[in-house]
Design a protein around this motif. Structure first.
Motif, PDB file in Angstrom:
ATOM      1  N   THR A  14       0.831  -1.209   0.000  1.00 13.26           N
ATOM      2  CA  THR A  14       0.000   0.000   0.000  1.00 13.26           C
ATOM      3  C   THR A  14       0.866   1.260   0.000  1.00 13.26           C
ATOM      4  N   GLN A  59       0.915   4.074  -3.015  1.00 10.63           N
ATOM      5  CA  GLN A  59       0.667   5.488  -2.748  1.00 10.63           C
ATOM      6  C   GLN A  59       1.862   6.352  -3.132  1.00 10.63           C
ATOM      7  N   ARG A  66       1.731   6.755  -6.836  1.00  6.41           N
ATOM      8  CA  ARG A  66       0.611   7.567  -7.323  1.00  6.41           C
ATOM      9  C   ARG A  66       0.806   9.047  -6.978  1.00  6.41           C
ATOM     10  N   TYR A  67       1.180   9.341  -5.728  1.00 11.51           N
ATOM     11  CA  TYR A  67       1.206  10.738  -5.275  1.00 11.51           C
ATOM     12  C   TYR A  67       2.603  11.347  -5.245  1.00 11.51           C
TER      13      TYR A  67
END
Length: 336
Positions: A258, A262, A265-266
């Motif tokens: 996870t 993340q 993605r960010y």
């Protein structure tokens, strides 16, 4: 003719018979240990072969996401035969095959066609064990003193063991592999932090960590190497991370996955997030060790009472008991 005197017994068991069985078991264990020492193999060759096969599959464009995996396993003659047999009994369902395939991946088995073999073992093993035990109990009457209830319970236990045996064996493999991965995960995250701070890409960092930890933690090195290969070849990098969580039955790995998703993605800093996870996993490992140490006195109580205290009483009170017995059996003072 005079009857042969019976041999010494302990708790109703013949000492010579029990000793013979123990000697046979010890000899078998020695032979097995010698065979295991002679036929030892390098696990690295098996890992390299499995990773090479996965790399070739990715090059050929076969890899898909776990949620889009096809229920049809790789075709071969044995799999087709087992599939036809299970199809007649209506025991081959897509959800069942997917669940068994995931357990096989979590146990470190990369062959998806073995899922059909596990389901087939669930069908055959109860019949075989139930037939053997039923023949021994009811037909041969190997234990004639057993009551009807004991015979039925033995037959039911054999059938239940045959049905649950493959699942128990597979779950045991998963537990051992999960424990091995859990032990090496904090060290792997520390190395990932160092690689990220050194400027390596994510796939290069995974490959470097797998190469460094391959000897100490081969299971974790295998998973990281496979993740590195998938990161290099798959078009969607998130799929590679999800495959890692799919293959490892561990909440800590899901947390790492996870975090990696993340970060991708960010664009958050990877090193700081992994450093926090590493510290958390180390604290968790320390708490688990303290928990085992706290349970040790309670666990040692039963062996202490059964094995250590009786021997201690014999050593301490034995000489005194012998002296008292000699005093009472002497018949009085020597001068009388």
């Amino acid at each position: 003719m005079l009857a042969q005197p019976a041999g010494p017994t302990i708790l109703g068991f013949d000492v010579l018979f029990v000793g013979t069985i123990l000697v046979a078991v010890a000899a078998g264990a020695v032979i097995l240990a010698i065979y295991a020492a002679i036929t030892v193999r390098d696990p690295m060759s098996k890992r390299v072969k499995a990773l090479t096969e996965r790399r070739e599959q990715l090059k050929a464009g076969i890899a898909v996401a776990p949620r889009k995996r096809q229920s049809v396993v790789r075709r071969n003659q044995h799999t087709d035969n087992l599939t036809q047999v299970l199809g007649k009994f209506r025991m081959l369902q897509d959800s069942q095959i997917k669940a068994v395939q995931q357990k096989l991946f979590q146990a470190g088995v990369r062959k998806k066609e073995y899922a059909v073999a596990v389901i087939f073992a669930r069908l055959v093993a109860p019949i075989v064990l139930g037939t053997i035990v039923g023949a021994l109990v009811y037909w041969v009457e190997y234990w004639p003193e057993w009551s009807s209830f004991k015979r039925f319970m033995a037959f039911a236990a054999a059938v239940g063991l045959g049905y649950k045996g493959p699942d128990i064996f597979l779950q045991n493999m998963i537990s051992k592999r999960t424990d091995a991965i859990r032990k090496g995960l904090p060290d792997a995250l520390d190395l990932l932090v160092i690689c990220a701070e050194a400027g390596l890409t994510v796939d290069a960092a995974f490959e470097r960590v797998a190469r460094e930890l391959g000897r100490a933690y081969p299971e974790l090195g295998d998973e990281f190497s496979l993740t590195s290969i998938e990161l290099a070849f798959l078009t969607d990098r998130r799929t590679a991370f999800e495959n890692l969580a799919y293959r490892v039955d561990l909440d800590s790995v899901r947390g790492v996955v996870t975090t990696m998703i993340q970060t991708e993605r960010y664009g958050t800093p990877l090193a700081s997030a992994l450093r926090v996870l590493s510290a958390e996993f180390r604290n968790e490992r320390m708490m688990r060790a303290e928990e085992k140490a706290a349970r040790l006195p309670a666990i040692m109580t039963v062996p202490l009472i059964l094995f250590i205290l009786p021997v201690l009483f014999v050593v301490i009170l034995g000489p005194a008991a012998c002296s008292i017995a000699d005093a009472f059996s002497g018949g009085g003072p020597a001068g009388n």
